[in-house]
Design an enzyme around this catalytic site. Structure first.
Site, PDB file in Angstrom:
ATOM      1  N   LYS A   1       0.802  -1.220   0.000  1.00 48.54           N
ATOM      2  CA  LYS A   1       0.000   0.000   0.000  1.00 48.54           C
ATOM      3  C   LYS A   1       0.839   1.277   0.000  1.00 48.54           C
ATOM      4  CE  LYS A   1      -4.003   2.012   2.277  1.00 48.54           C
ATOM      5  NZ  LYS A   1      -5.016   1.819   3.301  1.00 48.54           N
TER       6      LYS A   1
ATOM      7  N   GLU B   1      -8.518  -1.176 -10.376  1.00 41.73           N
ATOM      8  CA  GLU B   1      -8.973  -0.616  -9.111  1.00 41.73           C
ATOM      9  C   GLU B   1      -9.012   0.892  -9.248  1.00 41.73           C
ATOM     10  OE1 GLU B   1      -6.099  -1.650  -6.079  1.00 41.73           O
ATOM     11  OE2 GLU B   1      -4.443  -1.261  -7.429  1.00 41.73           O
TER      12      GLU B   1
END
Length: 151
Positions: free
Chosen positions: A15, A48
């Site tokens: 992330k 995404e």
């Protein structure tokens, strides 16, 4: 409303690794009065959002990019669990942007919004929130409520 940009994150499960492009594309979405920018891979498939996971829905089947291609968001995990608990099928398959018209609807998932229906992707608009998506939103809310009473 969402916009699109071609971009694939290096090591999508990490992330915090090189989030600058996602940050810049999110700012671009804000300038365009869009909720997020959808990231499209080199083959034209939606992976995404910059800060969200993407799903398309057809009848009671959800389609989302394979786990190795996206961040495994906590909300993504809970939506998939709630869907399966309520008779939905979840297929891990990235949706080709040019085929988005073949789906009943699409949505994003993220911590602050839960399930967020997508009204439009670029110039394409869905005519309504699909009934199965409305049902899924209700199932998800009940799933989260039940989970919160356990703690």
């Amino acid at each position: 409303h969402t916009i699109t940009r071609s971009f694939e994150r290096f090591l999508p499960q990490a992330k915090t690794l090189n989030m600058l492009p996602s940050y810049l594309y999110y700012r671009e979405a804000m300038r365009a009065n869009a909720h997020d920018t959808l990231l499209i891979d080199r083959d034209g498939r939606i992976l995404e959002g910059t800060r969200s996971n993407f799903f398309a829905i057809k009848d009671k089947t959800l389609y989302t990019a394979p786990l190795e291609r996206v961040l495994n968001g906590v909300t993504r995990q809970h939506v998939m669990a709630a869907a399966k608990q309520n008779g939905y099928t979840v297929t891990e398959m990235a949706v080709a942007l040019h085929n988005i018209t073949n789906y009943d609807g699409a949505f994003l998932t993220h911590t602050s919004g839960g399930i967020v229906p997508i009204k439009s992707i670029g110039d394409f608009s869905f005519t309504e929130i699909a009934p199965a998506l409305k049902d899924l939103m209700n199932c998800y809310d009940k799933y989260i409520e039940a989970a919160s009473t356990k703690f």
